[in-house]
Design an enzyme around this catalytic site. Structure first.
Site, PDB file in Angstrom:
ATOM      1  N   ASP A 160     -17.030  -9.564  31.859  1.00  0.00           N
ATOM      2  CA  ASP A 160     -17.136  -8.417  30.936  1.00  0.00           C
ATOM      3  C   ASP A 160     -16.189  -7.284  31.340  1.00  0.00           C
ATOM      4  O   ASP A 160     -15.429  -7.383  32.308  1.00  0.00           O
ATOM      5  CB  ASP A 160     -18.612  -7.963  30.929  1.00  0.00           C
ATOM      6  N   ASP A 215     -20.070  -6.472  20.059  1.00  0.00           N
ATOM      7  CA  ASP A 215     -21.268  -7.319  20.165  1.00  0.00           C
ATOM      8  C   ASP A 215     -21.853  -7.650  18.791  1.00  0.00           C
ATOM      9  O   ASP A 215     -22.034  -6.769  17.947  1.00  0.00           O
ATOM     10  CB  ASP A 215     -22.343  -6.611  20.999  1.00  0.00           C
TER      11      ASP A 215
HETATM   12  C1  GLA Z   1     -21.596  -6.490  26.804  1.00  0.00           C
HETATM   13  C2  GLA Z   1     -21.180  -7.857  26.233  1.00  0.00           C
HETATM   14  C3  GLA Z   1     -22.429  -8.589  25.771  1.00  0.00           C
HETATM   15  C4  GLA Z   1     -23.392  -8.753  26.914  1.00  0.00           C
HETATM   16  C5  GLA Z   1     -23.740  -7.405  27.506  1.00  0.00           C
HETATM   17  C6  GLA Z   1     -24.555  -7.523  28.774  1.00  0.00           C
HETATM   18  O1  GLA Z   1     -22.109  -5.658  25.811  1.00  0.00           O
HETATM   19  O2  GLA Z   1     -20.276  -7.676  25.186  1.00  0.00           O
HETATM   20  O3  GLA Z   1     -22.083  -9.855  25.226  1.00  0.00           O
HETATM   21  O4  GLA Z   1     -22.818  -9.581  27.887  1.00  0.00           O
HETATM   22  O5  GLA Z   1     -22.564  -6.665  27.828  1.00  0.00           O
HETATM   23  O6  GLA Z   1     -24.808  -6.299  29.366  1.00  0.00           O
END
Ligand code: GLA
Length: 409
Positions: A160, A215
């Site tokens: 990430d 997301d």
């Molecule tokens: C980010 C990523 C998500 C998930 C969260 C976890 O938002 O884009 O897919 O992995 O972190 O904290």
């Protein structure tokens, strides 16, 4: 000590140390082997969409067992990935520490159990100093972490971009890529920087898939204040990126929400069909232990999955955009072609389509005037026509008609 004994002693010590170091130092992975991972879009399950931080050894093992028993594994799903929140600290030597309460038997045990089911194991970390949930990230510990993952038996790393401290994204992901290669273990690297630094322009060879969207949330057409988006927004973010996808390097349109939230049957079918058309990774994100029949039917439709996993690795092109009505096409390895009529609108689409008027300029050797193709509906699992005739169908609101064309001899 006589010189001869001193020499012999030194030789023995050297041999012993060399042996120890040889054992410790892994054989690095060649660049070509690394690049050959994920020849088709990765398929699996990830904990985040349904469970967020509520992960544990018990949950992950139950999910792995459900994947093996439900027909998901048989349909091609293989990775079980724990997203954020499995890690709590670093020890005095800087080693990452998994939550001892939630993962009492440790990560190696978990990996072994998952491997015994014939599946693969994935974890999550972050290129920043902290993960998006404030757990320790990998910045400054990349090689140490990759070595640790390799020792546990990790096969997939979602990496990430929170708390990135203004790093250069390409360099940050390159570092983890080198760390994985140095660890000697073939680990698929999922670049998750949400498309902010155009990873499609530099990600090939560094990672195997890269997120192109914020997301996802379990809704068809939605944008949240904090940045979350729905199915349509993910499709649109990915639509023009088709030149960058291919075997070993995929545009990641985000994890699946099939089986979560309020998506209707037609919306879920659209979600899954379009991810398959887009050659997007298929990471399910629902509770595999209690899937209803419809969810399972969607997630394990082998004819639709075959389009996703086609070895040619081409991403579909939106070759007709008529507002709420779109037509997408994906050339396949055997010369066949997948076509998806997508109805974004709230009214049904009474399709009356003349194939012979169309030229698929991007697909070699497709000529509807010269040859006839059978038209197979991949959701009804039957041939519904031939390109010499007009295609008539009613496509529900938010629904699709996904077909596969096979040239007649
Ligand atoms: C980010 C990523 C998500 C998930 C969260 C976890 O938002 O884009 O897919 O992995 O972190 O904290």
């Amino acid at each position: 000590m006589k010189p001869i004994y001193r020499i012999l002693l030194m030789a023995a010590l050297w041999g012993c140390c060399a042996g120890v170091f040889a054992q410790e130092k892994p054989q690095p992975l060649s660049d070509s082997l690394y690049r050959s991972l994920a020849a088709t879009p990765p398929m699996g399950w990830n904990s985040w969409n349904k469970f967020g931080c509520n992960v544990s050894e018990k949950l992950i093992l139950e999910m792995a067992e459900a994947m093996a028993a439900s027909g998901m594994a048989d349909a091609g799903y293989e990775y079980i990935v724990i997203d954020d929140c499995w890690q709590v600290d670093r020890d005095a030597d800087g080693n990452i520490v998994p939550d001892p309460e939630r993962f009492p038997s440790g990560m190696k045990y978990l990996a072994d159990q998952i491997h015994q089911l014939g599946l693969k194991f994935g974890v999550y970390s972050c290129a920043g100093s902290y993960t998006c949930q404030g757990r320790p990230g990998s910045k400054g510990h990349q090689f140490q972490d990759a070595l640790q993952y390799a020792k546990w038996g990790v096969d997939y790393l979602k990496y990430d971009w929170c708390s990135n401290d203004g790093q250069n994204a390409r360099a940050a992901y390159q570092t983890m890529s080198e760390a994985i290669k140095a660890s000697g273990r073939p680990i698929v690297l999922s670049i998750c920087e949400w498309g902010e630094n155009k990873p499609w322009e530099w990600g090939e060879g560094i990672g195997h898939l890269w997120r192109v969207t914020p997301d996802i949330r379990a809704c068809y057409d939605c944008v949240f204040d904090w940045g979350g988006v729905g199915v349509l927004q993910c499709i649109d973010a990915d639509a023009e990126l088709y030149p960058f996808a291919g075997p070993g390097h995929w545009n990641d349109a985000e994890m699946l929400e099939v089986g979560n939230g309020e998506l209707s049957w037609d919306e879920s079918v659209t979600h899954f069909s379009m991810w398959c058309m887009l050659a997007a990774p298929l990471m399910s994100g629902n509770d595999l232990r209690e899937m209803d029949y419809k969810t399972l039917q969607i997630l394990t439709n082998k004819e639709v999955i075959a389009v996703n996993q086609d070895p040619l690795g081409r991403q579909a092109i939106r070759f007709m955009d008529m507002g709420d009505r779109e037509i997408w096409a994906k050339p396949l390895a055997d010369g066949e072609i997948a076509v998806c009529f997508m109805n974004r609108g709230r009214d049904e689409w009474k399709l009356d389509y003349n194939w012979r008027d169309q030229t698929m300029y991007f697909a070699r050797d497709v000529n509807f005037r010269k040859w006839n193709y059978s038209v197979r509906d991949l959701w009804q699992h039957k041939v519904i026509g031939n390109t010499k005739d007009r295609l008539k169908a009613v496509i529900p609101a938010h629904g699709v008609l996904m077909v596969r064309l096979a040239k007649e001899s």
